[in-house]
Enzyme design. Structure first.
Site, short mmCIF file in Angstrom:
data_model
loop_
_atom_site.label_atom_id
_atom_site.label_comp_id
_atom_site.label_asym_id
_atom_site.label_seq_id
_atom_site.Cartn_x
_atom_site.Cartn_y
_atom_site.Cartn_z
N ASN A 10 46.78 20.28 75.59
CA ASN A 10 47.94 19.40 75.41
C ASN A 10 48.47 19.57 73.99
O ASN A 10 47.88 19.06 73.05
CB ASN A 10 47.50 17.96 75.67
CG ASN A 10 48.59 16.94 75.36
OD1 ASN A 10 49.76 17.31 75.20
ND2 ASN A 10 48.21 15.68 75.25
N LYS A 12 51.07 18.36 72.69
CA LYS A 12 51.83 17.18 72.21
C LYS A 12 53.15 17.67 71.61
O LYS A 12 53.70 18.66 72.09
CB LYS A 12 50.98 16.38 71.24
CG LYS A 12 49.60 16.06 71.84
CD LYS A 12 48.84 15.00 71.11
CE LYS A 12 47.51 14.77 71.83
NZ LYS A 12 46.77 13.65 71.31
N HIS A 102 49.60 9.56 79.68
CA HIS A 102 48.82 9.77 78.45
C HIS A 102 48.86 8.50 77.61
O HIS A 102 49.87 7.79 77.61
CB HIS A 102 49.40 10.96 77.66
CG HIS A 102 48.53 11.38 76.53
ND1 HIS A 102 48.54 10.71 75.32
CD2 HIS A 102 47.58 12.34 76.44
CE1 HIS A 102 47.63 11.29 74.54
NE2 HIS A 102 47.04 12.27 75.18
N GLU A 104 49.38 8.00 74.65
CA GLU A 104 50.51 7.93 73.71
C GLU A 104 51.79 7.51 74.44
O GLU A 104 52.65 6.84 73.84
CB GLU A 104 50.67 9.28 72.99
CG GLU A 104 49.53 9.47 71.98
CD GLU A 104 49.11 10.91 71.74
OE1 GLU A 104 49.86 11.84 72.07
OE2 GLU A 104 47.98 11.10 71.22
N GLU A 174 40.29 9.62 78.85
CA GLU A 174 40.47 9.81 77.42
C GLU A 174 40.33 8.47 76.70
O GLU A 174 41.29 7.70 76.64
CB GLU A 174 41.86 10.38 77.14
CG GLU A 174 42.11 11.72 77.76
CD GLU A 174 43.18 12.50 77.01
OE1 GLU A 174 42.87 13.58 76.52
OE2 GLU A 174 44.31 12.00 76.90
N GLY A 180 42.33 12.37 68.67
CA GLY A 180 42.86 12.76 67.37
C GLY A 180 42.13 12.15 66.19
O GLY A 180 42.60 12.23 65.05
N SER A 220 39.11 14.61 71.03
CA SER A 220 38.43 15.37 69.98
C SER A 220 37.46 16.42 70.52
O SER A 220 36.41 16.68 69.92
CB SER A 220 37.72 14.43 69.00
OG SER A 220 38.65 13.58 68.36
P1 PGA Z 1 42.65 15.41 70.74
O1 PGA Z 1 43.71 14.91 71.83
O2 PGA Z 1 41.87 16.54 71.39
O3 PGA Z 1 43.47 15.88 69.57
O4 PGA Z 1 41.76 14.27 70.41
C1 PGA Z 1 43.36 14.79 73.19
C2 PGA Z 1 44.54 14.26 73.98
O5 PGA Z 1 45.24 13.36 73.50
O6 PGA Z 1 44.80 14.73 75.10
#
Ligand code: PGA
Length: 261
Positions: A10, A12, A102, A104, A174, A180, A220
């Site tokens: 992903n 983003k 997601h 976000e 998640e 992140g 992460s």
């Molecule tokens: P990250 O993001 O691997 O940077 O923690 C995962 C995600 O939001 O899908």
């Protein structure tokens, strides 16, 4: 039923279409140099909408076995919805997947479980597999409510889908506190919730359907922690954010099996 692991990157809101082409090529070369077997692990790129046409062109031109998808989709089929992108448009661009719900999107755009379910339904109607994201924030985990919270999200989303559509979905667990942040859930944390999700899917749709649905972990994930998470029984892949922007790192994540000592 054997579930083929899925590693989905992903991106983003990162990489313009030229950078997208370069990253797809570098990932492809890294996997080719390692004699990567795509029949054992499915590899997907989830770039921004504006990169999809370029990713389609480069993967077609080089006959790459890498697949791709989008980060969001409209619940609507067409019409006066300025700024939105329909499932049909994504299907026309060759998308195999679309991420829905997601954290976000839930956090910054107020997406509810019902809306996430409608998005998943729109994707399925166009022949695209939705990657349905669920997961709890830190306060909920601290209160020990993470399993109940996540299962309530599953109930809410799948209420829109029902038993006919459920088998064609993918789930991504998640935990928001691990996205992140560099704070990765332990393999046991990931298994606890992924196992509970499969149990709930079995209760809703039967054991056979639940055994066929892939459940990814996200938050992460890196080459250094992917193997131990993938060793868990109910983790069928990873939704990878930051580490998917580095082709060398992401290729190692796709090759997690070689990291299992
Ligand atoms: P990250 O993001 O691997 O940077 O923690 C995962 C995600 O939001 O899908």
């Amino acid at each position: 039923m054997a579930r083929i692991p899925l590693m989905a990157g992903n991106w983003k809101m990162n990489l313009d279409h030229l950078e997208a082409t370069a990253l797809a090529q570098r990932l492809y070369w890294a996997l080719r140099d390692a004699n990567f077997d795509y029949s054992k692990v499915e590899v997907a790129l989830i770039p921004p909408f504006t990169d999809l046409r370029s990713v389609q062109t480069v993967t077609d031109a080089d006959n790459m076995a890498i697949v791709y998808g989008a980060q969001d989709v409209s619940v609507h089929a067409a019409g006066a919805y300025t700024g939105e992108i329909s499932a049909h448009m994504l299907a026309k661009l060759g998308c195999s997947f679309v991420v829905v719900g997601h954290s976000e999107r839930r956090q910054y755009h107020g997406e509810t479980d019902q809306e996430v379910g409608e998005k998943a339904k729109a994707a399925l109607g166009a022949g695209i597999t939705p990657i349905i994201c669920v997961g709890e924030a830190l306060a909920i985990r601290k209160a020990g409510e993470h399993v109940a919270y996540t299962l309530a999200q599953i109930d809410g989303v799948y209420a829109e889908l029902g038993p006919t559509l459920a088998p064609a979905t993918t789930v991504a667990y998640e935990p928001v506190w691990a996205i992140g942040t560099g704070e990765v859930a332990t393999p046991a944390d990931a298994q606890e919730v992924c196992g509970a999700i499969r149990g709930r899917l079995a209760a809703l749709f039967g054991r056979e359907t639940a055994e066929g649905i892939r459940i990814l972990y996200g938050g992460s994930v890196k080459a250094s922690n992917v193997a131990s998470i993938m060793a868990e029984a109910d983790v069928d892949g990873a939704l990878v954010g930051g580490a998917s922007l580095d082709p060398a790192e992401f290729s190692k994540i796709c090759r997690f099996a070689e990291l299992i000592a």
